[in-house]
Design an enzyme around this catalytic site. Structure first.
Site, PDB file in Angstrom:
ATOM      1  N   ARG A   3       0.851  -1.187   0.000  1.00  0.00           N
ATOM      2  CA  ARG A   3       0.000   0.000   0.000  1.00  0.00           C
ATOM      3  C   ARG A   3       0.890   1.241   0.000  1.00  0.00           C
ATOM      4  O   ARG A   3       1.918   1.276   0.682  1.00  0.00           O
ATOM      5  CB  ARG A   3      -0.922   0.039   1.234  1.00  0.00           C
ATOM      6  CG  ARG A   3      -2.111  -0.917   1.152  1.00  0.00           C
ATOM      7  CD  ARG A   3      -3.118  -0.482   0.080  1.00  0.00           C
ATOM      8  NE  ARG A   3      -4.269  -1.367  -0.007  1.00  0.00           N
ATOM      9  CZ  ARG A   3      -4.386  -2.400  -0.849  1.00  0.00           C
ATOM     10  NH1 ARG A   3      -3.405  -2.685  -1.690  1.00  0.00           N
ATOM     11  NH2 ARG A   3      -5.490  -3.118  -0.869  1.00  0.00           N
TER      12      ARG A   3
ATOM     13  N   GLU B 237      -3.889   7.297  -4.132  1.00  0.00           N
ATOM     14  CA  GLU B 237      -4.163   6.944  -5.528  1.00  0.00           C
ATOM     15  C   GLU B 237      -5.653   7.071  -5.842  1.00  0.00           C
ATOM     16  O   GLU B 237      -6.481   6.861  -4.963  1.00  0.00           O
ATOM     17  CB  GLU B 237      -3.645   5.517  -5.835  1.00  0.00           C
ATOM     18  CG  GLU B 237      -4.195   4.434  -4.943  1.00  0.00           C
ATOM     19  CD  GLU B 237      -3.549   3.066  -5.202  1.00  0.00           C
ATOM     20  OE1 GLU B 237      -2.311   2.963  -5.183  1.00  0.00           O
ATOM     21  OE2 GLU B 237      -4.311   2.118  -5.413  1.00  0.00           O
TER      22      GLU B 237
ATOM     23  N   HIS C 127      -1.377   0.246  -9.888  1.00  0.00           N
ATOM     24  CA  HIS C 127      -2.028  -0.720  -8.985  1.00  0.00           C
ATOM     25  C   HIS C 127      -2.650  -1.888  -9.774  1.00  0.00           C
ATOM     26  O   HIS C 127      -3.869  -2.070  -9.786  1.00  0.00           O
ATOM     27  CB  HIS C 127      -3.094  -0.041  -8.113  1.00  0.00           C
ATOM     28  CG  HIS C 127      -3.350  -0.798  -6.841  1.00  0.00           C
ATOM     29  ND1 HIS C 127      -3.752  -0.185  -5.677  1.00  0.00           N
ATOM     30  CD2 HIS C 127      -3.258  -2.120  -6.547  1.00  0.00           C
ATOM     31  CE1 HIS C 127      -3.903  -1.098  -4.727  1.00  0.00           C
ATOM     32  NE2 HIS C 127      -3.611  -2.283  -5.231  1.00  0.00           N
TER      33      HIS C 127
HETATM   34  C1  DGY Z   1      -5.531  -6.080  -3.228  1.00  0.00           C
HETATM   35  O1  DGY Z   1      -6.277  -6.973  -3.670  1.00  0.00           O
HETATM   36  O2  DGY Z   1      -5.730  -5.531  -2.148  1.00  0.00           O
HETATM   37  C2  DGY Z   1      -4.319  -5.691  -4.011  1.00  0.00           C
HETATM   38  O3  DGY Z   1      -3.787  -4.512  -3.548  1.00  0.00           O
HETATM   39  C3  DGY Z   1      -4.582  -5.565  -5.453  1.00  0.00           C
HETATM   40  O4  DGY Z   1      -3.385  -5.327  -6.119  1.00  0.00           O
END
Ligand code: DGY
Length: 320
Positions: A239, A268, A286
């Site tokens: 994150r 983001e 992401h």
């Molecule tokens: C999630 O599923 O939380 C991931 O960050 C996706 O990349």
């Protein structure tokens, strides 16, 4: 027989929507505003469950406005920092997620970033795009081999271990820091560090695989970056808010870090645009789980667990 009613925050792959529609009475998102109107849609549809994504803040306020009969919040993600779990628990809601479905794709993405960062892929792409490629050269910018280096994994859960497994094939020596030391079988020869500082002092490359918590928010900062050897590489598929952007950008400018590979960003999609000016920052929007197979498996796991919750059975992947 009436089927459990679901409100789905955002459009999902067609096959996933079809799977959900086969088992539940679904209100799918069809307008760009739908994600922002979750409480209202849940009320109108008299929803028994809510399917959300990692970019849907499920705040205490939203939870308080959900219909009285709603039983479950299902997030189409492994991360759950967007959900106020305390508020969900206080209302007696079950919260489920998709940890097992995302492991392989996210680990692949971390390796993609690791290789791209080590090999300065972005700087070379910029050269090509600017028409500056003058043919093969023995001099100029050089990347670094991952092989023979020490990879420090922060958080050795499913994804951390899947990254370790892949990284061994590239000749990386695996070190890790986690709250608890793993069993010898799970460590598979990796070296445990009892503190982040100890891990960082030993690592040439660092990859983050921790959820955002009070402990990990801002964990990559001026102090922790100073523990790394000069010319280290940082990879983040966890994150963005675990990184202090000012400090990472300064380290990339100064050469303290040779490069970073980043798939996630604080705030983001409004990420810190200064990253775009850094040839040694390889950026992805992401996409850790964005493969057809993974997104379908995430849907399969969520649909299965939703069915369990509505049948009064324990779900396989429960957060609250
Ligand atoms: C999630 O599923 O939380 C991931 O960050 C996706 O990349």
């Amino acid at each position: 027989m009436t089927r459990p009613r679901l409100v789905v925050s955002r459009p999902l792959p067609e096959s996933v929507e079809n799977r959900l529609a086969a088992a539940f009475d679904c209100a799918f998102a069809r307008s760009p505003d739908d994600a922002g109107r979750l409480a209202e849609r849940a009320e109108t549809h008299r929803a028994d469950g809510l399917v959300v994504c990692l970019n849907d803040p499920v705040t205490a306020d939203l939870i308080a406005r959900l219909p009285a009969g709603l039983k479950v919040i299902a997030t189409y993600s492994v991360g759950f920092n967007h959900i106020d779990l305390e508020a969900a628990r206080a209302r007696g809601l079950t919260v489920i997620y998709t940890p097992e479905a995302v492991t392989e794709a996210t680990a692949d993405c971390a390796i993609l970033l690791l290789l791209a960062a080590c090999r300065q892929a972005h700087a070379f792409q910029l050269q090509m795009q600017a028409g500056e490629w003058r043919g093969w050269s023995g001099t100029g910018l050089l990347g670094g081999d991952p092989g023979g280096k020490r990879l420090g994994i922060v958080g050795m859960g499913r994804i951390g271990r899947a990254v370790a497994h892949r990284a061994r094939a590239f000749g990386l020596d695996i070190h890790y820091f986690a709250r608890h030391r793993l069993s010898a079988a799970q460590e598979a020869g990796a070296t445990y560090h009892a503190s982040l500082e100890s891990l960082f002092r030993a690592s040439h490359i660092v990859s983050l695989h921790t959820p955002t918590t009070a402990e990990t928010r801002g964990m990559i900062n001026r102090t922790s970056l100073s523990w790394l050897p000069d010319g280290a590489v940082l990879v983040n598929t966890a994150r963005g808010d675990q990184v202090v952007d000012d400090d990472l950008i300064a380290a990339l400018h100064s050469g303290k870090l040779a490069a970073a590979g980043l798939d996630v960003f604080a705030g983001e999609p409004d990420f810190d645009r200064r990253y775009l000016d850094l040839p040694n920052a390889f950026l992805l929007p992401h996409i850790g789980t964005s493969t057809i197979e993974t997104r379908e498996l995430m849907g399969e796991h969520l649909a299965g667990d939703l069915a369990s919750v509505f049948a009064g059975q324990p779900p396989r992947w429960r957060i609250a």
